[in-house]
Design a protein around this motif. Sequence first.
Motif, short mmCIF file in Angstrom:
data_model
loop_
_atom_site.label_atom_id
_atom_site.label_comp_id
_atom_site.label_asym_id
_atom_site.label_seq_id
_atom_site.Cartn_x
_atom_site.Cartn_y
_atom_site.Cartn_z
N ILE A 705 0.84 -1.20 0.00
CA ILE A 705 0.00 0.00 0.00
C ILE A 705 0.87 1.24 0.00
O ILE A 705 2.01 1.23 0.44
N LEU A 706 0.29 2.31 -0.53
CA LEU A 706 1.02 3.56 -0.59
C LEU A 706 0.97 4.23 0.77
O LEU A 706 -0.03 4.17 1.47
N SER A 707 2.05 4.87 1.14
CA SER A 707 2.05 5.66 2.36
C SER A 707 2.23 7.11 1.96
O SER A 707 2.76 7.40 0.88
N GLU A 708 1.82 8.01 2.81
CA GLU A 708 2.03 9.41 2.47
C GLU A 708 2.65 10.14 3.65
O GLU A 708 2.38 9.84 4.80
N PHE A 709 3.51 11.06 3.32
CA PHE A 709 4.20 11.85 4.34
C PHE A 709 4.01 13.32 4.02
O PHE A 709 4.04 13.72 2.86
N ASP A 710 3.83 14.10 5.08
CA ASP A 710 3.80 15.55 4.89
C ASP A 710 5.21 16.03 4.59
O ASP A 710 6.18 15.39 4.98
N PHE A 711 5.29 17.16 3.93
CA PHE A 711 6.60 17.73 3.69
C PHE A 711 7.25 18.08 5.03
O PHE A 711 6.57 18.50 5.96
N GLN A 712 8.52 17.90 5.10
CA GLN A 712 9.23 18.25 6.31
C GLN A 712 10.62 18.70 5.89
O GLN A 712 11.50 17.89 5.64
N MET A 713 10.77 20.00 5.77
CA MET A 713 12.05 20.49 5.27
C MET A 713 13.11 20.25 6.34
O MET A 713 12.84 20.38 7.52
#
Lengths: 874, 233
Positions: A705-713
Motif C-alpha cells: 500500500i502507498l504511504s504518504e508523508f507531509d513535507f518536512q524540510m
Amino acid sequence: MALQQRLRGRQAHTPGATFAAYTPNGKKLITVGVDNFCRIFSTGSDDEPVTVDDCQENNTAVVAGNDFFIAGSEDGTVSKYSLSDHKLEDIIVRTSLPVRDLALSPDGNWVAVASDELAVKVVNTKDMTQVQYLREQPRAVKHVAFDNSGSRLAVSCTDGNIYMYSLSSEDPDMLKKVDGMIRSLESDAEASSRVLWHPDGRAFATPTAGREIQVMSFSDWERQKTFKTGHSADITSAAWSPNGALLATTSSDLNLCLWDSQTQKLLKKYDDLKATILALAWHPTENILSYTNNDGELFIHTGIVPAEHSTLLQKPLQPAPFFHDPSEGRAGNAVNLTNGTKLDLPERQVRRAGTPDSLDDILGPDGLSDDGMDGFVVDDDGAGYAAAINGHGKRTNGHLGALQSPSGKRRAYGSSATFKPQAHESFQPGSTPWRGNRRYLCLNLAGFVWTVSQESSHHTVTVEFYDREFHRDFHFTDPFMYDKACLNDNGTLFSCQPHDSNPAMIYYRPHETWTTRTDWRTNLPVGESITAIALSSSYIVVTTSTNYVRIYTLFGIPLRVYRTKASPAVTCAAWRNYILTIGNGPVAGDGTCQLLYTIENVARDEIHQSEDIVALTPNSTLSSVFFSDEGDPYIYDSTGVLLTLIHWRTPGQARWVPMLDTALLSRLSSGQKQESYWPVAVSNRKFHCIILKGQDKYPYFPRPILSEFDFQMPLTSARSGKKANGGAKDADAMSDDEDGGPAEGETQSEQSRLEHALLLSSTLHAQLKSNLTHPTASPSTHQLSLLADLEVQINRTLLQLLGHECLAGEDRGMKALEIVGLFKDEDEQGRAKGKMLDLASKVATRYGREVLGAKIREVAERRMAGVGGAEEDE
Amino acid sequence: MALPLPPGLTPPEIAFLCEMELVTVIPRQRLEGLELLGGSLPPLNPPHRTAMPLWLALLLKRQRRANILPPPWLSPHSLAAILEHETDHDDTFSPPPRLPPAPSSNALPFSAPFLSHATADAAPDALPYHWLELGEMLLEAAADDFEDPDNVRKLLRGLREVRMSKLRKRVEDLQAGGGVDMKGVGGMEVSEGRAFVTGVIDNLRRIGASLEQQRRDRDREETADSDDDDMSM
C-alpha cells in the motif's frame, strides 16, 4: 570417440557405495568406499593409485583441499588425511550417528558435517576446537553445501526443507527455510536432495520431487528456470561444470545427461552405465568428469563434453539460468564489470605471469592462506570490507573515486587510460527491475502496470487502476515484450526495445474513445533504442539512444525531433505542455557526470530552463523524477531527499529546495527500523511513497500500500530522547501530558514547529506565486485562492511566532520586530495594506509590550507613507 | 421501571458510539464530498487516504468501494508489546494514548471525532478508549485489510482476558471503601464490568446496610429498654 573407447571402470573399492572428490587444483582425485582404505588418483596418469590405509570402513563422503582430504564414515568419524605423506593427520570430529555428507568451504578452512544427529557441525579444519552448531532443522540432515563465498551453507534436511544459514557472523543464523524445493528423503537413500550452488553464486539448484532440477535465485528466493531432465528414476547426483555453463545429472535409471545451462537443452546422454552413479566430480579445469557408482567402480571420463560443445566448457563464468537476470538494470544496461575485465574463473583464465618472488607466489593463493577466521569475512551486505577481486586475482580500485588512481608508477601510463567518467545510467521513473518473472513497468497514483514473462517468449501485461469505477482494468498478451510504460488518466503508453530485426516501437492506448479504434503504434528508425518515455495529458516524449528527443501528440503525430545537448539521456517527465528531460552533462570533479535538465513548454515552443544542473550530492544518484499534481518538478535521490524546483519558469532563476529528507523522519529516529522509501508521486502537497522494509530496493508483489508523508524540510533532526517513543507523525500528538515535561522544551518544540511551518508555506507560496505571475500563466480562480490561503497561513504563523516572542519577555523585542518585517502584507500593486501591522501591534499591546507596540506602529507609518521598498533597501 | 435495560450503556450502544471514531481509508472509487452531521467529508479520490467516520468506512468497505487501513496499534507487533506490558504490570492498565495539548480556545476536543486515535497516524503504543469494539468491528468487516488477521484476533482476545481479570481483581479493593484506578480502561470494558462491579458494590452496600440496620435496631432496643426502665421507674 577414441577417448570414449578407452573409458573403463576402475575397480577402486570393493563393490558398494563409492564417492569421489577432486582437489581444487585438479591434480588429485580421491575415492572412498566401503573398504578401509582411500585411493588417490593422479589426473592424467594411468598408474596405480596411491592407497591410504588405516581408514574407517563404510565411508560416506569425501571432500578435498589442495593438500589434504577429509573423509566421513558411517561409524561417525570424520578424519583428515594429508595428501603429501598420505597419512591420517587428525580425527576432526566424531558424531554419535553415521555421517551422511561433508562440505568444505572454498577456502578450505571449514568443513560442515551432516550426520543423522539433528545438529550440523561446522568444524575448523585446522583447529578442531572451533565448532559452530546449526540447530534450526528438526530432523536429520542429508546434504550440506557451501556456496562459493563460503559464507552460506545450504542444509538439505530429511523433512523436505532446505535450511539456509549465514556463517558470516560469529553465531550462525538461519536466513531462510525454503520449502517445496526438495523431497523428503531418508538420510541413507541413494536419491539426492543436494543443493547445487551455481558457480556465479547468485542461484542454486536442487533435484525436485518431479525428477527435475529447479533453479532458485538466492537474493529473492524466486523460482527460476527448470531443467526437465526426463529421468525415469530418482536423481542421484548432479553437478554444475566449474564455469556454470553445463549441468551433469544422473539417476538410478542408469543415464548420465549433460545439459546446457542457458537453454536447458540436453546436449548429450550416456545410457551405457552399469550401476547407479553416486557422485559426480568435474575436473576443475579440464574436460573430465569423474564419477563413482554403487558398485565400487570409478570412471574417469575424459572428453565427456562432446567436441562440438566443448567450447562451452572454455567459456568464462556463465550466469545462472534466471528468467531475468537481476543485474539486468532498470534500463537494461550492462553490468559494470570491475576494472573493465571480464568476470572469469580464477582457474581458467590466463593469469598474468608472476614476477619472480612476487608476494602472491610466496604467500600462495588467497583462498588457501593460513589465516583462520579471516576467510570468513565476506562482504554479504555490500559494506565493502571484503574487497572484490578482479579477473587477475587482484583487488580492484573500486573503493576509490572514479578519478583517483593510485599514485606512483601508474602515472606513467598517462591520464587518459585511467580517465573514465561515470555516466548516470538511464531509467524509467516508476518502474522496477525484474524480480523472478515479473516487474512493474509503471507505478503511480493513477494505477500500475506490471508484466509477467511467460516461458514461450512473450509477456502478459496487466494495467490496474486505483479508481476501479472510473477505468476498467485490462490485460493483454504482449508479443513485443514492452519494457517501459506510462500511465495517466487518459491512456497508457508502452515502448519496446528493438529485437531481432524489429525496430523499437511505441504504442499508445487511450482509455476511452468515441471512435472504434484509436490505439496506434509507431516504429523508430532501425538501431535506435528507447531510454525513457513520458506521457502527459497532451504529449508523448521519447528519449532514445541516439540522443534524440522525439515528441508526439497523443494521437501519434510527430511534432518535434531534436538532439539533446546533454547526452546520453537519462530520463524524462511530462506534465500538460511541459516536458522535462535529464541527461548526462560535463564530468564533475569527482569523475561522475553532472546531470543537466531542460524544461520546455511544447505548445509555446519555449524553453524555461536550459541545461541547468540537477543538484545532487557527490556519490548520490537520481532515483526518480516526476511532476506533482500542481505541475512542479520533483526529484528524489538515492540519499532519500525529495527536492522541488522553485521559480523554474524564469530562466536562470530555478533552484532546488529540499522538501523532505526521509532520513530525518521521526519514525526512523528510534534507530531500530531499517526501511527505505520508494518514491511514487507528490500530490496534495504530500509525498506518496512505498515503504520498503530491510534491504529491499524495489517494491514487489503483492502490491504494497502507498504511504504518504507531509513535507518536512530539513531544519532540525528528529526529536530525540523521551519524545522519540511517541512514534506519532505530527508534532501535536508528540507532546505528552504524561510526564509533564519542562515547559521550556515544549515551547521550544512549538517554536520550531512554527518556524518549519513558516518556511514550508513561504516556499510553497514562492513557488506558486512565481508560477502564477509568469507572463505565460493564466491562473485559475482555484490557484489564486490557494495562493491567498498560503498567504494567510504565512501571516498566521508569523503572528503566532510573534505571540511567542512577546510571551518570552521584553528582551526578545528585537526578534519580534524582525518577525514583523516578514509579514506578507501587500496588495496586487505591491503597496502595503498595513492590516497585518495593526494586528501585530495589537498582539504586542495585549502582552503588554508597549515599546514593541510603538516600534511596530512606527514601521507601519513608515510603510504607509514611504516608498514601497524603502526598508528592503536598508 | 418499564425499561428492562440495565443501567448504563449497553454494548450495542457503545459500539454505536464507537462508529463515530475516525478511521483512515483508501478509497477505490471517486465520491463527491459529503456534508454529514458530524462534519463535512472531503471528496474521495483514489488512492489518496482519507479519514472518515467508522460507520461510513464500514459501509464503503462492505460495498467494496474502499479499503480500511487498520490503526498502527492494531498491528501484531504493537499488540504483542501492549500485551506484554499488561502481563508485566499486574496493578495498572496500559496507559491510554496521549492527549494533544489543550488548544488556546476554551473548546475541549477530547472526544471521538476530534481525536484521531484510530486513524493510520495514531500512536502505535497505546490502546484508545474504543479499542475492543473497534478492533472487533474492523476484524469482522475488513479482515482482508489486515496483514495477519488471525494473529491480531488472538492478541485482542488475550488482551481482553488479561484486562478483564485485572478489573475483577480490583473489586477486592472496593470493600475497604477505596476507589479503583480506571485509567486506560476501554468503553466496552466499563460496560462489561459494570454489571459485575455494581452488583458487588450493591451487595456490599446491602450487607453494610443490614449490619447498620442491626446495629440501629440494637441501639433502639437498648434505648427502648432504658425507656422501659424509665417507665418502670
